[in-house]
Design a protein around this motif. Structure first.
Motif: not given
Length: 270
Positions: A15-31
């Motif tokens: 979950v922590e890695l999912a949060d990191r990716i969603s915050r640091h990738i310049d793209a629309d992110v869906t979980l």
């Protein structure tokens, strides 16, 4: 660019890695819904991941198999939190950069994907989802005097017949999983072959590698009922006498990011 993220259930590190990716990738992110619930849905998108351009699977091979079943042919980046990780080539430390790199290649039209064949099985009026690892035709209870009668045909020609716990048909990807535990061979991922392995047969035949274009048929008899199972998750109860047909699925699993390190992962089996 739209990416989806699936994290292993009940695993804080994922979950922590999912949060990191969603915050640091310049793209629309869906979980996925469970990951979003763990992180809180405020300001986060939750939806259909198969509509994404890229999906990130964070966990072990089980999480990857779940992602593949849900989103293929959408390309997948696998982040490995397990010990073996045959399907996940990215370490947690490198996950943000690996996803960023995959996004950049897709946006530039320069992406190439490693494709893994899937296998599909169908019977009289039913069909299971495509399997990344294996299809198993299995007696309801394993052990002496609990098997099923079976006949295996390849392109209409009989290969074997007898009685046993079942029949396992593996992809190259799945050769390192259930197939290996049943005494089947390891298969290099670049080979276009399925492996047929009898499970504890009364009169054993060696495992057989067949081209992925072959037509496989397993007939089932001498049992009250049996199960057909795809990747250990999807199953169908069948009532003998009956036959099931197996074939190469139209859609492969597509892997983005670094190539799978087959021999490195094999070393972790020791």
């Amino acid at each position: 660019m739209h990416i989806g993220v699936i994290a292993k259930r009940d695993t804080p590190r994922a979950v922590e890695l999912a949060d990191r990716i969603s915050r640091h990738i310049d793209a629309d992110v869906t979980l996925d819904a469970l990951t979003a619930d763990a992180l809180g849905t405020e300001g986060r998108s939750v939806g259909e991941l198969s509509a994404c351009d890229l999906v990130v699977s964070i966990g072990g091979d089980g999480t990857f198999l779940f992602a593949a079943r849900e989103v293929s042919p959408t390309p997948i980046v696998g982040v490995n939190l397990g010990e073996v990780g045959f399907l996940n080539a990215v370490s947690p430390t490198d996950c943000v950069e690996a996803v960023r790199s995959a996004v950049g290649r897709i946006e530039a039209g320069e992406a190439t994907f490693q494709e893994l064949p899937q296998i599909r099985v169908e019977g009289d009026g039913w069909e299971l989802p495509a399997a990344v690892n294996e299809i198993v035709v299995l007696s309801p209870q394993r052990g002496r005097d609990n098997g099923i009668g079976f006949e295996i045909r390849v392109d209409g020609e009989r290969y074997s017949a007898g009685n046993g716990d079942g029949v396992l048909i593996s992809t190259p990807t799945g050769s390192t999983a259930y197939n290996l535990s049943e005494g089947g061979p390891l298969v290099h991922p670049d080979l276009h072959a399925f492996v047929v392995t009898e499970m504890c047969p009364s009169e054993p035949m060696p495992s057989l590698a067949v081209p992925t274009a072959a037509e496989l048929t397993v007939s089932i008899e001498d049992a009250g009922y049996a199960f057909v199972v795809a990747d250990g998750r999807s199953r169908e109860r069948v009532d003998p006498p009956t036959s099931v047909a197996l074939r190469l699925a139209e859609t492969p699993v597509r892997i983005a990011g670094p190539p799978l390190e087959f021999f490195t992962a094999l070393g972790k089996l020791e």
